[in-house]
Scaffold this motif. Structure first.
Motif, short mmCIF file in Angstrom:
data_model
loop_
_atom_site.label_atom_id
_atom_site.label_comp_id
_atom_site.label_asym_id
_atom_site.label_seq_id
_atom_site.Cartn_x
_atom_site.Cartn_y
_atom_site.Cartn_z
N ILE A 1 0.85 -1.19 0.00
CA ILE A 1 0.00 0.00 0.00
C ILE A 1 0.89 1.25 0.00
O ILE A 1 0.55 2.28 -0.56
CB ILE A 1 -0.97 -0.01 1.20
CG1 ILE A 1 -1.89 -1.23 1.09
CG2 ILE A 1 -1.82 1.26 1.24
CD1 ILE A 1 -2.90 -1.37 2.23
N THR B 1 0.43 4.07 -2.75
CA THR B 1 0.09 5.47 -2.47
C THR B 1 1.18 6.41 -2.98
O THR B 1 0.89 7.50 -3.46
CB THR B 1 -0.14 5.70 -0.96
OG1 THR B 1 0.97 5.18 -0.23
CG2 THR B 1 -1.40 5.03 -0.47
N PHE C 1 0.65 6.63 -6.68
CA PHE C 1 -0.64 7.30 -6.93
C PHE C 1 -0.45 8.81 -6.79
O PHE C 1 -0.86 9.59 -7.65
CB PHE C 1 -1.68 6.79 -5.93
CG PHE C 1 -3.06 7.37 -6.13
CD1 PHE C 1 -3.87 6.92 -7.15
CD2 PHE C 1 -3.54 8.35 -5.27
CE1 PHE C 1 -5.14 7.45 -7.34
CE2 PHE C 1 -4.81 8.88 -5.45
CZ PHE C 1 -5.61 8.42 -6.49
N ILE C 2 0.21 9.22 -5.72
CA ILE C 2 0.41 10.65 -5.50
C ILE C 2 1.35 11.24 -6.54
O ILE C 2 1.13 12.37 -7.00
CB ILE C 2 0.92 10.90 -4.06
CG1 ILE C 2 -0.27 10.64 -3.13
CG2 ILE C 2 1.48 12.29 -3.89
CD1 ILE C 2 -0.15 11.11 -1.76
N LEU D 1 -8.54 6.38 -2.40
CA LEU D 1 -7.73 5.22 -1.98
C LEU D 1 -8.19 3.95 -2.68
O LEU D 1 -7.38 3.15 -3.14
CB LEU D 1 -7.80 5.03 -0.46
CG LEU D 1 -7.06 6.05 0.40
CD1 LEU D 1 -7.22 5.72 1.87
CD2 LEU D 1 -5.57 6.09 0.04
N GLY E 1 -7.03 3.98 -6.29
CA GLY E 1 -5.58 3.75 -6.36
C GLY E 1 -5.23 2.28 -6.12
O GLY E 1 -4.49 1.67 -6.90
N ALA F 1 -1.21 2.19 -10.10
CA ALA F 1 -1.42 3.30 -9.17
C ALA F 1 -1.03 4.63 -9.80
O ALA F 1 -1.72 5.64 -9.66
CB ALA F 1 -0.61 3.06 -7.89
N LEU G 1 -4.29 12.95 1.65
CA LEU G 1 -3.73 11.77 0.98
C LEU G 1 -2.21 11.74 1.14
O LEU G 1 -1.60 10.69 1.34
CB LEU G 1 -4.11 11.75 -0.51
CG LEU G 1 -5.58 11.46 -0.81
CD1 LEU G 1 -5.88 11.69 -2.28
CD2 LEU G 1 -5.94 10.02 -0.42
N ALA H 1 0.03 8.84 3.02
CA ALA H 1 1.10 8.22 2.25
C ALA H 1 2.44 8.44 2.96
O ALA H 1 3.01 7.51 3.53
CB ALA H 1 1.14 8.80 0.83
#
Lengths: 388, 388
Positions: free
Chosen positions: B59, B63, B66-67, B221, B224, B242, B263, B267
């Motif tokens: 995860i 994250t 994703f970010i 979330l 993602g 992601a 977020l 993260a």
């Protein structure tokens, strides 16, 4: 099934059910628990409670209680100390005694009677806290009374469970087997509320001066989880450590709106949802044995005992409508009750029928309490509005 | 050890080391990886990589990517498509060829030579992305080139790994054993970038109209993690799914500052830290066999190959200082390389000495790249500042 897929299923179904329920006026958390019932062994059986899921769920109850501690006004807790103690005491004694009476009335064994009395006495704090936060009632005298009494109940509950386990494993009442554990819990609480408090406040102030950008956020989570872990190691429930840590840091976190929002997001938008789904996953009644003559009496007593106890305990300190809300707020039983039931079933001191009845009772109290609290709150509020 | 205690140890030591390093000018993530090396099998051996920790770490990379997708300007990616493709290609071909040459030079077996060539070709995106985000350079042409090229490298890497595994398991080159898997990956990417994109955008807009308070956060979330999971199921790395999901939602999330902050907190303040610590935990060289004649050549080639490749690939499109930064940004090898090395060791196609050398090479590239990027960026910036 791959854990990430389980996690996704849990989050998607829970959020979908939550939204659906919210739209027809039912609290979202009921939808989330419902998602657990549907996905879990009770219906579809495609998600099971495993070690990893248990960790996410534990962090869920930890963040939930940490935030309820943060949101609560410590001054108000201090002021309502007497009310909380009186409520907690009556909220345990009344259900315990009624549980004992009903067990005797139905001619159950000594162990079964003790089991029912204990199971009816233990409160689970998560449901009421979430409802109070949603209704923005946590910082009222009713809110602090419910939460503080439930925390005290939890401590008393630990004692009762220790007694039950001592009985279950040795077949006799031997204080030597559980008194040391209770002493450890009490020593922990004293140290935590004195030395621990100073340390936590110092540590948190220090992180405000660090170079690392997300340090304050990380430290808040670390303190919450560490306090919960220490409480758990000392024989208490995670929620007690997390709640106290939150209350200690409340002033500092509330004054940082961005931090509080971010902590609420990770709690209610992620971990707490997994906690509520897990409650649904733990719902495993045996439908063949559930309909014993005890089922309905237990459910009715679960409400009547706590409502009467909360009412009697808080009655002298507030108007009767408010103390009715307090009583209702103490009704939910939760994962602790389910754990006790599992221990008792495994130890062979209760029947499968009694086990299933208690499981159903837990879910009914969880599902109904938020409604009843909403109703009771609005009736209490309107009586204030009309100057009654 | 109890998982919550492991988690606490990881977070506390990582944040402490991160802060310490940050204060002497070393990027915090190096401290976090260092925490993993210290806590893990390489030194103390008190924290080990288990199933649950792997989930938190996964995860973390999800994250993080994703970010980085969210922070990146999609228009800039589209504009630099050609640069990214050219950079990715040269960034794989040059290290692969130099790896092949060195393997032949040292008289290694065919499999070992192929292994070195592949291991030198695969880029790990996490380190560079974190450095770019910290330096607020992700939305420059250099930043988008590094990230897009690394994502393409990752896709090429999947192909190369499939070839290696096919060799390792069957001892011969049989395209039939890996071409179907590659076709699945490509089909997934096409569907994800067309149908998936429309669906994700629709879903996210819908959540803005829901009643549930944390729905937007939860949905971000969920999208993602789900995209990462689907990419992984299609044979790609989590990070690719992601990253693309983040890029799709970038505009919508960037315009909601509260959501983006929240977020980033979860993260960088929680999951990404666990990911970096996990990298350190995976560092398990066998000190008895590590000092082969190959150790230093491999480390030097790991830098030289990627820097040359990135430089050649991006050189025609930007000034030489910037394309030097691009080359440096492609240097880190990471958990994918460690996984390949473990597969190859288990399959018996490489020696323990080669395995340990590659492990050390991975850590050296991870530890040095952030510094080198900082240095190179500031030299590139100052040349721009002085109007060169």
């Amino acid at each position: 099934m791959d854990f990430l897929l389980q996690l996704l299923l849990i989050l998607i179904v829970a959020k979908f059910f939550g939204e659906l329920f919210e739209r027809v006026g039912i609290p979202a958390m009921i939808g989330e628990i419902g998602a657990g019932i549907v996905l879990g062994p009770a219906i579809l059986g495609i998600v099971v409670m495993g070690d990893t899921l248990k960790i996410f769920s534990d962090i869920g109850i930890i963040t939930l209680l940490f935030i309820s501690g943060v949101e609560m006004d410590v001054g108000l807790i201090a002021k309502s100390k007497g009310i909380a103690a009186s409520t907690a005491l009556a909220g345990v004694v009344v259900p315990f005694v009624t549980g004992w009476i009903i067990g005797t009335f139905f001619g159950l064994t000594f162990f079964e009677t003790l089991f029912i009395a204990i199971v009816l006495s233990v409160t689970s704090i998560g449901i009421s806290v979430r409802t109070l936060i949603d209704m923005k009632k946590i910082n009222t005298i009713v809110g602090t009374t419910i939460v503080s009494a439930a925390v005290l109940d939890d401590i008393i509950g630990i004692f009762l469970i220790a007694v039950l386990i001592s009985f279950a494993s040795q077949g006799t009442f031997s204080p030597g087997s559980f008194l040391p554990a209770i002493a450890v819990s009490l020593i922990f609480l004293v140290v935590f509320l004195t030395v621990g408090k100073v340390f936590i406040l110092k540590l948190f102030s220090w992180t405000r001066k660090t170079e690392t950008h997300e340090m304050v956020y990380s430290t808040a989570l670390i303190i919450g989880i560490a306090s919960a872990y220490l409480a758990h190691s000392a024989g208490l429930h995670y929620s007690i450590g997390a709640f106290i840590a939150g209350a200690i840091l409340g002033g500092q976190i509330r004054s940082d709106r961005v931090l509080l929002d971010s902590l609420m997001d990770v709690a209610f938008g992620f971990f707490v949802t997994i906690f509520f789904v897990s409650i649904g996953l733990l719902f495993t009644p045996d439908w063949n044995t559930v309909f014993t003559p005890l089922l309905f009496p237990i459910i009715i007593l679960a409400f009547a005992g706590k409502i009467a106890g909360g009412f009697i305990g808080s009655g002298p300190f507030m108007d009767w409508r408010s103390s009715l809300v307090v009583g209702i707020g103490l009704c939910p039983r939760g994962e602790i009750t389910l754990v006790i039931a599992n221990i008792a079933l495994a130890a062979g001191i209760i029947t499968a029928g009694l086990y299933s009845s208690v499981t159903v009772m837990v879910i009914v109290t969880i599902l109904l309490t938020p409604f009843m609290m909403k109703k009771a709150f609005s009736s209490a509020d309107s009586s204030v509005d009309t100057g009654e």
